[in-house]
Scaffold this active site. Sequence first.
Site, PDB file in Angstrom:
ATOM      1  N   ARG A  19       3.483  -7.154   8.521  1.00  0.00           N
ATOM      2  CA  ARG A  19       3.377  -6.699   7.108  1.00  0.00           C
ATOM      3  C   ARG A  19       4.513  -6.619   6.551  1.00  0.00           C
ATOM      4  O   ARG A  19       4.755  -7.057   5.315  1.00  0.00           O
ATOM      5  CB  ARG A  19       2.218  -5.397   6.897  1.00  0.00           C
ATOM      6  CG  ARG A  19       0.886  -6.159   7.282  1.00  0.00           C
ATOM      7  CD  ARG A  19      -0.099  -4.887   6.938  1.00  0.00           C
ATOM      8  NE  ARG A  19       0.515  -3.862   8.021  1.00  0.00           N
ATOM      9  CZ  ARG A  19      -0.047  -2.310   7.899  1.00  0.00           C
ATOM     10  NH1 ARG A  19      -0.789  -2.031   7.147  1.00  0.00           N
ATOM     11  NH2 ARG A  19       0.542  -1.516   8.872  1.00  0.00           N
ATOM     12  N   ASN A  37      -4.006  -5.522   6.967  1.00  0.00           N
ATOM     13  CA  ASN A  37      -4.617  -5.623   8.406  1.00  0.00           C
ATOM     14  C   ASN A  37      -5.835  -5.394   8.279  1.00  0.00           C
ATOM     15  O   ASN A  37      -6.261  -4.744   7.866  1.00  0.00           O
ATOM     16  CB  ASN A  37      -3.959  -4.697   9.284  1.00  0.00           C
ATOM     17  CG  ASN A  37      -2.718  -4.712   9.811  1.00  0.00           C
ATOM     18  OD1 ASN A  37      -2.014  -5.723   9.646  1.00  0.00           O
ATOM     19  ND2 ASN A  37      -1.927  -3.898  10.264  1.00  0.00           N
TER      20      ASN A  37
END
EC number: 6.2.-.-
Lengths: 757, 328
Positions: A19, A37
């Site tokens: 990320r 996520n």
Amino acid sequence: MKTRLSLRVRGIVQGVGFRPFIYRLVQAITATGFVFNDDDGVFIEIQADKAELDKFLREIKTKLPPAALISEMVVKDIPIKANETVFIIKPSPPAVERKAYISPDLAICEDCKREILDKDDRRYLYPFTNCTNCGPRFSIVKDIPYDRKNTTMNEFIMCKKCQKEYQNPLDRRFHAQPNACADCGPQYSLLDKNGKAVVVDNKLILQSVHQLLKTGKIVAVKGIGGYHLVCDAYNEQAAQNLRSRKRRFDKALAVMAGSMTAIEKLCTVSAKEKELLQSPAAPIVLLAKKNTYNLADSVAPDNEYLGIMLPYAPIHCLLLKNEDVFVMTSANITEEPIAYKNDDALTRLNDIADYFLIHNRIINTRIDDSVVRVINNETTYIRRSRGFAPSPLLCNLNISKKIVFAAGSQLKNTFCFLKDNKAFISHHIGDLANKAANDAYKEAIEHYKNIFFLQPHIAACDMHPEYFSSKYAHKLSLPIIAVQHHHAHIASVLAENEIKDKVIGISLDGTGYGDDGNLWGGEFFVCDCASYERRGHFSYLPLPGGSKAIKEPWRIAVYLLDELYGKKAAEKAPDLWNMLPDNWPLAVQIAKSGFNTPLSSSAGRLFDAAAAVLGIRSSINYEGQAAIELEQLSAAYRGKVLPYMIKNTAGIYQVDMLETFAALMENNVSVNKKAADFHMTMARAIYDMAAKLQKETGLDKLVLSGGVFQNITLVKLLFELLADKFTIYMNRKVPANDGGLSLGQAVIASNCYKKVI
Amino acid sequence: LAHGAGGLKSRELVEEVMLPAFDNEYLRQMHDGAKLQMTNNIAFTTDSYVVQPLFFNGGNIGKLAVCGTVNDLAMTGAVPKYISVGMIIEEGFAIADLQKIVMTMKEAAAEAGVHIVTGDTKVVDKNKGDGIFINTAGVGEIIQGCDIAPQNVKAGMDVIASGYLGDHAATIMACRHNLQMPGTLKSDCAPLNKLVEKLLQEVPQIAVMRDATRGGAAAVLNEIAGQAGIGIIIDEDKIPVRKEVNGFCDILGFEPLYLANEGKFITFVDKKYTEKVLAVMHQSEYGKDACVIGETNDKAVNEVVLRTTIGGMRIIDMPAGEQIPRIC
Ligand SMILES: [Fe+3]
Ligand SMILES: [Mg+2]
Ligand SMILES: [Zn+2]
Ligand SMILES: [Zn+2]
């Protein structure tokens, strides 16, 4: 003109800095949207100019963080959202089902390494330094989702500085779950034999341990997946002490070198091998010794190869100076699982280690170092564990679409869960004759079920009724499929390559339970991943005394020599007779009467028997020892083909090597040449069998699996003979030995189950 | 031997061979059954004996048949009193051999202090039997004040072997397969009741005892672990095995722990009484080599684990027929 895309990214994309990586890519362009996520991996929506999005998509692939692995990326055009101004990282929705996977443990990255060696950095000399690109993962995970509270780092509360890094999307430690520093994280301490702390200051510990090692002491060092027993690999006395205390005789000890330069002084290293050594998995790589090799004799005696690795935990980087080479062997008594709990280590290793370098971060799952070897420029696994497990292998042979649990082997055990197109092959569990390994096996199965959401519908196991794993599988009250050992070996290769066709499968192995109740191990199959037809095998030989004959190859040897020479056997093979116990005739007697003497077609036992009749080795101290020594003796020569016979009874070929043994005894050449001749003869006989089966079936895919294919000499000869007739497949993703068995069992069970329903 | 079925010849056999040998007041009654006196609670058991070879170093099928039943009674905490003997004899069996067997039975019964009070003899046609089969049944009086049951076994107790393990099976295997064996190797077949009686009188706190016959000590340990719901750890170093048995078993590929005994038993007792148990055992010929081989625990329930000489821990499974190598 703005465009908006949704991206679904699957694979190893969590806990590996994915990320923040996306976030950083977005900072370089002008874009809005979000990333989060979830159960399925990572989900992204991004809105920007077309050209910028193209750049973004390109860079996802080219600049991917080292530990991340994308198995699938689905990109869709979606409607534009007006009034969006920023790109943010959103929190994860709660888990329902797990499709995103826990990363294996990763070797320390270059950035972290630099920091711990930099006097001015706040993590100078801190041995638990990690970031999203590196550090412990699977070994510390207790539960999912992969958040700090679900790891063994939950006992440590981050200091302000660490917390700040953890929350900053632009920081390398953004959501690095094991993030820590000397002020807030775990610590090492150095204990003496009595468990008394000798040194506690971090800087002094490092100096003291280095000095202890340099003066020949043995230190038990807690690392990522368990304890190592460490000593200076240049110190003969230390290496000898370690061997005798650990009761490990003959088998080479693995070492860790402080730098590539130190490795290159000892061994030849190809580009491929270098890449493996330096990879995030940081396995032990078996390398050929150079003539400048100068480690203590006891480290790897009678072996042309050395198992070597580079520092992978920060503590290793801090302990080993560039020129250092330390023995780094798993901390256990021979055959037992590696010690990983502090109190357990202090008691179990008390007679072995002089000192204990322990730390207070709990290891949740013990994991051994992985062992690999490069053959013909391809990686082959000898043990697939730390750095690789629990990453799933992709495999589209799960025909039943049920979740399969495969119990694996008895020795070198791994188990496997097959779900959809993914095979979760466990880390190395080891020898299930051990109580501790039995417990570890049961615990690990529960752990995998839990963290990967696996509730199996079908169980698979070996046909051997007495394997601990088979008994475990039978108790599960699931539909169970008992898989023939060597069929499973072949199927492990079919699974790796997603081969659905019929193939000629040659499984050369130790011993495994066969359909007829005999012990197979030199099998020529025509098979696929559902069924097999046994078209040939090596002739049955007696194993007088059962398991004893596997550990003591002289037993088969005296039987063979008795068959050939009767009473004159002793004078024909004086070297062997010098090594026999007084009551050896009993072995011949029971071989002839069949009392406690199972029959075996194992190819591995033939190599053992050859080593024994040649007087090279009468009994072994570790698995494969006789065959390994035979292979090494043969290395300098190209053998010639000795006589052998292929018979056919009732449509099944039998490769009879009795004449080969006679020729080995009669020929007047050196032992080295005899060893080479034996390899060449085995290769020729296998070639003949493959050719016969090809003629009868027209098949051109040849699959080779089983422990014997760890013999490089044999593999090279077979490729010479067979490569232009066949496409040859061998294990490249799981071990050819029993460590790969569970994958084969899983795939066979899935394919058989389909037929049954 | 050509004594036809049932009729006159069988009677001759009984009158000429059995009665003179086993002679006692009960047999002399010559009723259809024996009339017996018992005062306490009774233990009752039966077992059939088929063994090849019939004669072996240290005994024969007859001695096995008497000792086996005597020992089974003893292990329940009873004093064996009376036994029955049923024989099925194959036509053509040598009278001399039969007499030998019968005399041994007589001696064993005398040593054990039991009376053979009733019996039966049948002769079957040639090839319908394996020489001779013997069945014995026995009754005994439960010794008061002791309670022998696996459920009494708790964690932290000592496990005691009454002597060297594996002698009987090693001897039988050697004879059966005509294998060269050390001359000193012989079956341990013996009546254990006198020793057990003394033991229970001196140490009534003994939790359980079991004779380690078929499946050897490994079977007994697994049975008790399962029935008592405890774990057992035994030490390889402490297991009493004769050197010659060890050497012989090593070549044959057998583990003495799994070998049958006919004169050995395993005792579970609270550690407080271990010394006393050993002291009593050591006074007897059949217990002079007794020693502690391990202890019970509550950690690994139902599991029998061997702590090996080098400190490893290996599971000792319930023996399952033939041991097929598990090594790949
Ligand atoms: Fe195998
Ligand atoms: Mg009995
Ligand atoms: Zn890092
Ligand atoms: Zn901190």
